[in-house]
Design a protein around this motif. Structure first.
Motif, short mmCIF file in Angstrom:
data_model
loop_
_atom_site.label_atom_id
_atom_site.label_comp_id
_atom_site.label_asym_id
_atom_site.label_seq_id
_atom_site.Cartn_x
_atom_site.Cartn_y
_atom_site.Cartn_z
N LEU A 444 -56.82 -33.67 54.35
CA LEU A 444 -56.23 -33.22 53.13
C LEU A 444 -57.19 -33.10 51.84
N ASN A 445 -56.72 -32.25 51.11
CA ASN A 445 -57.45 -31.89 49.80
C ASN A 445 -56.94 -33.12 48.62
N PRO A 446 -57.79 -33.76 48.36
CA PRO A 446 -57.43 -35.01 47.20
C PRO A 446 -57.13 -34.47 45.89
N GLN A 447 -57.43 -33.13 45.52
CA GLN A 447 -56.92 -32.74 44.36
C GLN A 447 -55.69 -31.94 44.28
N PHE A 448 -55.06 -32.02 45.31
CA PHE A 448 -54.04 -31.07 45.56
C PHE A 448 -52.61 -31.98 44.54
N ASP A 449 -52.08 -31.38 43.75
CA ASP A 449 -50.92 -31.67 42.96
C ASP A 449 -49.74 -31.13 43.41
N LYS A 450 -48.86 -31.66 44.24
CA LYS A 450 -47.46 -31.09 44.56
C LYS A 450 -46.69 -30.44 43.50
N GLU A 451 -46.71 -31.15 42.36
CA GLU A 451 -45.73 -30.83 41.29
C GLU A 451 -46.57 -29.57 40.57
N ALA A 452 -47.73 -29.60 40.58
CA ALA A 452 -48.55 -28.49 39.69
C ALA A 452 -48.12 -27.16 40.80
N GLU A 453 -48.20 -27.19 41.83
CA GLU A 453 -47.93 -26.19 42.83
C GLU A 453 -46.74 -25.64 42.66
N ALA A 454 -45.65 -26.43 42.40
CA ALA A 454 -44.36 -26.02 42.57
C ALA A 454 -43.93 -25.30 41.35
N GLN A 455 -44.76 -25.93 40.09
CA GLN A 455 -44.45 -25.27 38.89
C GLN A 455 -45.19 -23.80 38.88
N ALA A 456 -46.13 -23.72 39.58
CA ALA A 456 -47.00 -22.51 39.48
C ALA A 456 -46.05 -21.38 40.36
N ILE A 457 -45.53 -21.78 41.38
CA ILE A 457 -44.97 -20.90 42.17
C ILE A 457 -43.44 -20.46 41.43
N HIS A 458 -43.04 -21.38 40.88
CA HIS A 458 -41.80 -21.23 39.88
C HIS A 458 -42.03 -20.18 39.03
N ALA A 459 -43.20 -20.40 38.16
CA ALA A 459 -43.49 -19.39 36.96
C ALA A 459 -43.76 -18.11 37.54
N ALA A 460 -44.52 -17.86 38.78
CA ALA A 460 -44.96 -16.68 39.38
C ALA A 460 -43.61 -15.83 39.71
N ARG A 461 -42.82 -16.61 40.27
CA ARG A 461 -41.62 -15.76 40.78
C ARG A 461 -40.60 -15.60 39.72
N LEU A 462 -40.68 -15.89 38.63
CA LEU A 462 -40.04 -15.64 37.41
C LEU A 462 -40.39 -14.10 36.89
N LYS A 463 -41.64 -13.82 37.20
CA LYS A 463 -42.24 -12.31 36.78
C LYS A 463 -42.29 -11.54 37.92
N LEU A 464 -41.68 -11.91 39.14
CA LEU A 464 -42.07 -11.15 40.40
C LEU A 464 -41.32 -9.69 40.14
N ARG A 465 -41.93 -8.67 40.39
CA ARG A 465 -41.31 -7.46 39.97
C ARG A 465 -40.66 -7.07 41.43
N PRO A 466 -39.58 -6.25 41.22
CA PRO A 466 -38.44 -6.08 42.56
C PRO A 466 -39.51 -5.30 43.64
N VAL A 467 -39.08 -5.67 44.77
CA VAL A 467 -39.66 -5.05 45.77
C VAL A 467 -39.16 -3.60 45.97
N LYS A 468 -40.09 -2.69 46.18
CA LYS A 468 -40.16 -1.21 46.39
C LYS A 468 -39.02 -1.02 47.33
#
Length: 468
Positions: A444-468
Motif C-alpha cells: 500500500l502507498n502510505p501517502q494515499f488519502d481516500k478522502e482527497a481521492e474522492a474529492q478530486a474525482i467528484h470535482a473532475a466529474r463536475l466538469k466532465l464534458r458530454p460524451v460525443k
C-alpha cells in the motif's frame, strides 16, 4: 552487461538476380497514431491517399495491437520481441505519475533503458549483412548504434529542432523522410532495413501553416475535426508517397516489404478511435488497437483484410523470417506472420495476447473514456483470447470481461454473467505473469488519502464534458 554472442546469418550476399535477394525492409512506425487516423480505416476528415494505396494493395490487419498503451514500453517490446515483464520498461521514465494522494499502491519504477544484453532485430539483420538505419524517435536509452543500427538520426538530437519545427523553418516529418530517402538511395550491394520511427503525431500538435489552412477551410467531420492534427497526418502521408516513388524510380519497389504500424492509440484530446473506447494511455481498445498493414508486391496478395489478432512482439520473428535470418538465442514472445502473409496458412492460430502495466498514468484534461477521471489507467493486466478480453485492476481487484465480437466498444461487462470464462482467462493471465516474473504491485502507498481521492474525482466529474 556484455551482449551475448549470437548467430543470425542465413543468406549469402552478392546474388545477381534481385528475385533471389533478401528483401529490403521499410518499417514506418508512427507515434500516437490512432486506429481510425487514416482514410482507409474510416476517418471522415484526415486525408491519407498514399498510405491508403499501400494498405489497399497489401494485407490490412483490423485487430492489430501495440504491446503497450504508451510510447517507451511499446518500443521496447517491438525491438526486443518480448513482453514488458521481461525487459521491465513499463512507462515513459521511472518517476511516479499522478498525485501521490490518489495512488493506492506502491510505485513500480521499472527501468528506462533497453538492456544491452537484449538482442534486437536490428542486430540480427545487421549481423546477417543488412544495412540498418533508424530515423526518428528511439526512446530506449542507449544509442541506436549500440543496438544494431549503422545509421541513427534521433529526432531529439537534431540541432535547432523544437518539437516538430526547426529554427530555420524545417519540419521534422519532412527532415526524417529526407534522411530515410538518402539512406535507401545509397549505392550498395547489401539489402537494407530502414526503421522510420516518426515523432508525428505526438504532442506538441504542430503542422505547416499552409496545410492547416486547407483543413480549416475544409471543415471537420463527425469523427475527426482537428485541422492541425489533420495537417500533421498529411505531412506523414506525403512523405510515404515520396518514399514509394523513390523505391519505384530506383527499381527497388518489388523487392521491398513495407510495414506500417503505430506505437499506441491516438491522443485523446485531438483525435478519436470510435467505435473503440479509450485512447493513448489506457488498456481499452482505443488505447492499444492500432493500424497495421504489410505490403510486398508479387509476394503478399493485395486487397486483403483480416481480423486475425496480432501484437507488437510478432514483428521481431516476422522480420527475421521475411529476410531469411535465423533467430537469436533469446526468448521471443511472438510468432512469425510470414506464413499467414504469404497465404501458406489460413490463420495465425489461437493464442492469448497479453498486456501488463503495473504503474499509474495520470489523466489528460479529456477523461470520458477511462475508468476514473484521475488516471488514464491504474495498475493492471489484460488478456485477449479469441473474441474475449479480460481486464484485471490491482487496486480493487476488479475483473472486467468483454466480448469484442459483440461489443467492440467494451460497454457491457459480462464478468457476472460469464464467471467460468472469467476464471479461465484469469488463470491464463496469472500463469503468464508467473512464467514471465511479472511484477505486481501489492504494498500500500502510505501517502494515499481516500478522502482527497474522492474529492478530486467528484470535482473532475463536475466538469466532465458530454460524451460525443
Amino acid at each position: 552487461m556484455t551482449k551475448r554472442i549470437f548467430w543470425c546469418v542465413s543468406f549469402v550476399l552478392g546474388l545477381t538476380a534481385q528475385a533471389d535477394q533478401p528483401p529490403n525492409i521499410l518499417f514506418i512506425y508512427l507515434d500516437d497514431f490512432g486506429w481510425k487516423d487514416t482514410s482507409y480505416m474510416g476517418s471522415d476528415f484526415y486525408e491519407t491517399p498514399n498510405i491508403d494505396s499501400l494498405a489497399n494493395h497489401g494485407m490490412i490487419f483490423t485487430d492489430a495491437y501495440s504491446t503497450s498503451a504508451n510510447c517507451a514500453p511499446a518500443r521496447a517490446c517491438l525491438l526486443s520481441g518480448q513482453y514488458t515483464p521481461r525487459h521491465q520498461i513499463y512507462n515513459v521514465g521511472t518517476r511516479p505519475r499522478g498525485n501521490e494522494k490518489h495512488r493506492r499502491l506502491e510505485h513500480i519504477a521499472g527501468t528506462n533503458k533497453l538492456g544491452l544484453n537484449i538482442i534486437t532485430w536490428a542486430e540480427c539483420l545487421k549481423q546477417a549483412g543488412y544495412r540498418t538505419g533508424m530515423f526518428g524517435k528511439w526512446h530506449l536509452g542507449p544509442s541506436p548504434k549500440a543496438q544494431g543500427f549503422d545509421v541513427a538520426v534521433e529526432h531529439n538530437k537534431i540541432p535547432g529542432m523544437r518539437g516538430h519545427k526547426g529554427k530555420n523553418g524545417e519540419y521534422l516529418t519532412d527532415l526524417l523522410t529526407e534522411r530515410t530517402l538518402d539512406f535507401i538511395g545509397e549505392k550498395s550491394n547489401k539489402p537494407w532495413c530502414a526503421y522510420l520511427s516518426h515523432y508525428a503525431v505526438h504532442t506538441p500538435i504542430q503542422a505547416k501553416n499552409k496545410i492547416i489552412l486547407k483543413y480549416q477551410k475544409k471543415g471537420g467531420g463527425e469523427l475527426h475535426r482537428d485541422p492541425v492534427m489533420a495537417a500533421m497526418i498529411q505531412s506523414v502521408d506525403e512523405g510515404v508517397g515520396r518514399l514509394v516513388s523513390k523505391l519505384k524510380k530506383s527499381g527497388q519497389r518489388n523487392n521491398t516489404v513495407i510495414l506500417f504500424y503505430s506505437d499506441n492509440g491516438g491522443y485523446g484530446p485531438a483525435t478519436d478511435m470510435a467505435p473503440l473506447y479509450g485512447y493513448k494511455g489506457n488498456y481499452f481498445e482505443g488505447g492499444i488497437r492500432v493500424p497495421f498493414f504489410v505490403n510486398w508486391p508479387n509476394k503478399i496478395k493485395g486487397g486483403q483484410k483480416t481480423d486475425e489478432p496480432i501484437i507488437g512482439v510478432d514483428i521481431f520473428p516476422t522480420l527475421l523470417d521475411l529476410s531469411g535470418v535465423n533467430r537469436p538465442d533469446q526468448t521471443l514472445d511472438g510468432v512469425s506472420l510470414k506464413p499467414f502473409l504469404l497465404g501458406q496458412v489460413q490463420t495465425v492460430g489461437p493464442r492469448p495476447l497479453f498486456w501488463h502495466f503495473p504503474c499509474y498514468l495520470q489523466s489528460y484534461d479529456v477523461y470520458e473514456e477511462q475508468r476514473d477521471p484521475l488516471f488514464r489507467t491504474r495498475p493492471c493486466s489484460v488478456i485477449r483470447f479469441g473474441e474475449w478480453k479480460l481486464h484485471e485492476y490491482f487496486e480493487d481487484g476488479a475483473l472486467q470481461l468483454y466480448n469484442l465480437k459483440e461489443d467492440i466498444a467494451e460497454q457491457k461487462d459480462l464478468a457476472k454473467e460469464r464467471p467460468a470464462m472469467v476464471s479461465r482467462l484469469h488463470k491464463m493471465l496469472k500463469d503468464w505473469r508467473r512464467d514471465t516474473n511479472a511484477i505486481v504491485p501489492k504494498a500500500l502507498n502510505p501517502q494515499f488519502d481516500k478522502e482527497a481521492e474522492a474529492q478530486a474525482i467528484h470535482a473532475a466529474r463536475l466538469k466532465l464534458r458530454p460524451v460525443k
